[in-house]
Write an enzyme that holds these catalytic residues in place. Structure first.
Site, PDB file in Angstrom:
ATOM      1  CD  GLU A 134      10.260   7.376  30.357  1.00  0.00           C
ATOM      2  OE1 GLU A 134      10.225   8.470  29.771  1.00  0.00           O
ATOM      3  OE2 GLU A 134       9.249   6.729  30.646  1.00  0.00           O
ATOM      4  CB  CYS A 177      15.048  14.509  29.115  1.00  0.00           C
ATOM      5  SG  CYS A 177      13.835  14.412  30.428  1.00  0.00           S
TER       6      CYS A 177
HETATM    7  P1  NAD Z   1      23.448   8.102  28.645  1.00  0.00           P
HETATM    8  O1  NAD Z   1      22.570   7.355  27.716  1.00  0.00           O
HETATM    9  O2  NAD Z   1      24.809   8.432  28.233  1.00  0.00           O
HETATM   10  O3  NAD Z   1      23.585   7.317  30.037  1.00  0.00           O
HETATM   11  C1  NAD Z   1      22.472   6.903  30.804  1.00  0.00           C
HETATM   12  C2  NAD Z   1      22.847   5.717  31.672  1.00  0.00           C
HETATM   13  O4  NAD Z   1      23.171   4.622  30.821  1.00  0.00           O
HETATM   14  C3  NAD Z   1      24.048   5.927  32.582  1.00  0.00           C
HETATM   15  O5  NAD Z   1      23.789   5.308  33.819  1.00  0.00           O
HETATM   16  C4  NAD Z   1      25.160   5.184  31.856  1.00  0.00           C
HETATM   17  O6  NAD Z   1      26.176   4.691  32.691  1.00  0.00           O
HETATM   18  C5  NAD Z   1      24.407   4.042  31.243  1.00  0.00           C
HETATM   19  N1  NAD Z   1      25.053   3.440  30.062  1.00  0.00           N
HETATM   20  C6  NAD Z   1      25.978   3.990  29.245  1.00  0.00           C
HETATM   21  N2  NAD Z   1      26.295   3.120  28.256  1.00  0.00           N
HETATM   22  C7  NAD Z   1      25.559   2.010  28.458  1.00  0.00           C
HETATM   23  C8  NAD Z   1      25.411   0.777  27.754  1.00  0.00           C
HETATM   24  N3  NAD Z   1      26.101   0.524  26.671  1.00  0.00           N
HETATM   25  N4  NAD Z   1      24.530  -0.120  28.238  1.00  0.00           N
HETATM   26  C9  NAD Z   1      23.791   0.143  29.342  1.00  0.00           C
HETATM   27  N5  NAD Z   1      23.882   1.293  30.039  1.00  0.00           N
HETATM   28  C10 NAD Z   1      24.749   2.222  29.598  1.00  0.00           C
HETATM   29  O7  NAD Z   1      22.603   9.403  29.004  1.00  0.00           O
HETATM   30  P2  NAD Z   1      23.052  10.639  29.873  1.00  0.00           P
HETATM   31  O8  NAD Z   1      24.114  11.385  29.130  1.00  0.00           O
HETATM   32  O9  NAD Z   1      23.320  10.222  31.273  1.00  0.00           O
HETATM   33  O10 NAD Z   1      21.695  11.495  29.890  1.00  0.00           O
HETATM   34  C11 NAD Z   1      21.363  12.404  28.902  1.00  0.00           C
HETATM   35  C12 NAD Z   1      20.358  11.843  27.933  1.00  0.00           C
HETATM   36  O11 NAD Z   1      19.269  11.276  28.625  1.00  0.00           O
HETATM   37  C13 NAD Z   1      19.747  12.905  27.051  1.00  0.00           C
HETATM   38  O12 NAD Z   1      19.591  12.395  25.743  1.00  0.00           O
HETATM   39  C14 NAD Z   1      18.395  13.152  27.682  1.00  0.00           C
HETATM   40  O13 NAD Z   1      17.428  13.675  26.810  1.00  0.00           O
HETATM   41  C15 NAD Z   1      18.040  11.795  28.149  1.00  0.00           C
HETATM   42  N6  NAD Z   1      17.099  11.871  29.248  1.00  0.00           N
HETATM   43  C16 NAD Z   1      15.838  11.387  29.081  1.00  0.00           C
HETATM   44  C17 NAD Z   1      14.925  11.487  30.125  1.00  0.00           C
HETATM   45  C18 NAD Z   1      13.516  10.984  30.006  1.00  0.00           C
HETATM   46  O14 NAD Z   1      12.837  10.923  31.024  1.00  0.00           O
HETATM   47  N7  NAD Z   1      13.036  10.616  28.835  1.00  0.00           N
HETATM   48  C19 NAD Z   1      15.318  12.060  31.328  1.00  0.00           C
HETATM   49  C20 NAD Z   1      16.610  12.536  31.448  1.00  0.00           C
HETATM   50  C21 NAD Z   1      17.500  12.420  30.411  1.00  0.00           C
END
Ligand code: NAD
Length: 473
Positions: A221, A255
């Site tokens: 997602e 998002c």
């Molecule tokens: P992010 O990708 O930075 O982090 C998301 C999660 O991934 C966190 O728990 C983080 O600790 C973990 N993470 C970070 N690096 C990782 C790695 N190398 N391997 C595995 N896990 C890792 O995202 P964010 O900044 O928390 O959220 C914002 C982003 O999420 C935006 O791009 C937004 O559009 C997207 N988003 C999408 C949805 C959806 O339903 N499609 C919903 C909310 C947010």
């Protein structure tokens, strides 16, 4: 099984918990519908009992977020999802009869929905409660065990989730592990039966690489730039109100927030005026407004400031709408950005904040062409009355989901799948699709005592030939 992974962040032995969950799953078998419904009811009660504490934790993590916003955007959608799952799961769990080809009759076929086993969930910070608990509720409804790794950016909320879930479920059923990117990467390397990742497209890429080691199936997602197209016959005030709501809720850290708007050139001035008026109506107390959310941290605040500065420097016109901005409390001034061009960073990356680039078109097809030259968005919004135009938008653009004549609302339709396509994600949850993606659809053929298939056993002869020809008609 892979070797144990000791994650430095909090010294948690992820693989230990994983092994316990897998063993318990194999030992206990799939839970009954009644057990799943009871677990979901327990989750809903615990959530509602802690409403105020959850609102406070989220607000602490953000710097500020209105309790009502948390209730409307997070708690209620979870409750609604749980109610929907509880209502439907017995029906979804039933085996489905399928058609049997004539020459295999009277054999019978069915599809049996079986829990996958242990589901991994990695969630982001922007809606730290619902984006953790809606996947979890779906995993429970499909009869699975689950491990959740919430975001390190919302420590108070993650801790609250951990303590709440620990009280509700044994560790071999539901467990929360915490940590940052390093912990996330170790988590993604576990041999889950399915992994749901919600977060950015760039991190989604590394999660996919990590999960590939064990061929773990993924639901990704992700994010992206979701456009709002305002048709030439749209009610401009209504469109501006919906777009302002979708863009300014959670200060744009959503998002599926409308990332940028495309308006017919004849309506541009009216749209800007209506957006400005709505923003002021939503947040009448300016910087002191208690309904306007802060930006999660200084890094993201500065990132947004850089997007605005870069756009201004390259010739954009910035119009601050409302006086809700205040850098001391990281409340980013809501703004409309006019005269944008593709070389501006604000038109290249997901804004994820309360700034709305507004572009104009002369012909709706040009706006469609622009959207189609970009990666597929997570959401697309269309405003307009003409059903042919609506149909054209639906058929000629590709996006995760669409809402017509509003923003965000497809997300809270229980019965719709939610997910992205292309760079905005793969797979979907919510609705029946959520249950299906966390279940194994096992096709079963039950042979009957008397059957045609035996005619095709060797030794082959004239009858074999006749039967083959018959079925080749
Ligand atoms: P992010 O990708 O930075 O982090 C998301 C999660 O991934 C966190 O728990 C983080 O600790 C973990 N993470 C970070 N690096 C990782 C790695 N190398 N391997 C595995 N896990 C890792 O995202 P964010 O900044 O928390 O959220 C914002 C982003 O999420 C935006 O791009 C937004 O559009 C997207 N988003 C999408 C949805 C959806 O339903 N499609 C919903 C909310 C947010």
């Amino acid at each position: 099984m892979t070797a144990h992974v000791w994650v430095k962040d909090d010294g948690f032995l992820f693989t230990g918990i994983f092994s316990k969950q897998r063993a318990a799953f194999l030992n206990d078998g799939p839970p009954s519908a009644a057990a799943r419904r009871a677990d979901l009811a327990k989750l809903k009660q615990a959530l509602l009992a802690r409403q105020t504490a959850i609102e406070a934790a989220v607000s602490k993590d953000f710097g500020y977020r209105a309790p009502y916003e948390t209730r409307i955007m997070e708690i209620n959608p979870i409750v609604q999802t749980i109610n929907y799952l509880r209502r439907n799961l017995t029906k979804w769990m039933r085996p489905e009869r399928r058609r049997v080809a004539l020459h295999f009759r009277p054999g019978r076929t069915k599809v049996v929905y079986q829990p996958l086993g242990v589901i991994g969930i990695i969630s982001p910070w922007n809606y730290p409660v619902s984006l953790a608990l809606i996947p979890l509720a779906t995993a429970i409804a499909a009869g699975n065990r689950a491990m959740l790794k919430p975001s390190e950016m919302t420590p108070a909320t993650s801790e609250l989730l951990r303590s709440m879930l620990r009280e509700l479920f044994p560790e071999d059923q539901v467990a929360v592990v915490t940590g940052g990117p390093e912990a996330g990467a170790a988590f993604a390397r576990l041999p889950f039966d399915h992994l749901i990742f919600t977060g950015s497209t760039s991190v989604g890429r590394s999660v996919m690489k990590e999960a590939a080691g064990n061929l773990v199936p993924l639901t990704l997602e992700l994010g992206g730039k979701s456009p709002a197209l305002i048709g030439p016959d749209a009610d401009i005030e209504a469109a501006a109100t919906s777009i302002a709501f979708g863009k300014l809720a959670n200060a744009g850290q959503t998002c599926i927030a409308p990332d940028y708007a495309f308006v017919h050139e004849k309506d541009a001035a009216a749209f800007v005026a209506a957006f400005d008026a709505t923003a002021r109506k939503f947040y009448p107390r300016g910087a002191a407004d208690r309904n306007y959310t802060s930006i999660i941290n200084a890094k993201h605040y500065n990132r947004l400031q850089k997007l605005i500065d870069d756009a201004r420097h390259k010739g954009a016109k910035i119009i601050e709408v409302s006086d809700a901005g205040n850098s001391d409390s990281r409340k980013f001034a809501p703004a409309i950005v006019l005269n944008v061009t593709d070389d501006m960073a604000i038109m290249q990356e997901e804004v994820f904040g309360p700034a709305l680039p507004v572009m104009t078109y002369r012909n709706l097809d040009d706006a469609i062409g622009y959207v189609n030259r970009k990666p597929h968005p997570l959401a697309l919004y269309y405003f307009g009355k003409n059903s042919e135009d609506q149909q054209k938008i639906l058929m000629r653009t590709t996006s995760g989901n669409v809402t017509i004549n509003d923003t965000l609302m497809h997300y809270v339709q229980d019965d719709l799948p939610f997910g992205g396509v292309g760079l905005s994600g793969m797979g979907a949850y919510h609705g029946h699709e959520g249950f299906k993606s966390l279940s194994h659809a096992k096709g079963v053929f039950q042979q009957s005592r008397w059957n045609f298939a035996r005619i095709l056993h060797p030794p082959f002869n004239k009858t074999t030939d006749m039967v083959i020809r018959y079925f080749q008609r």
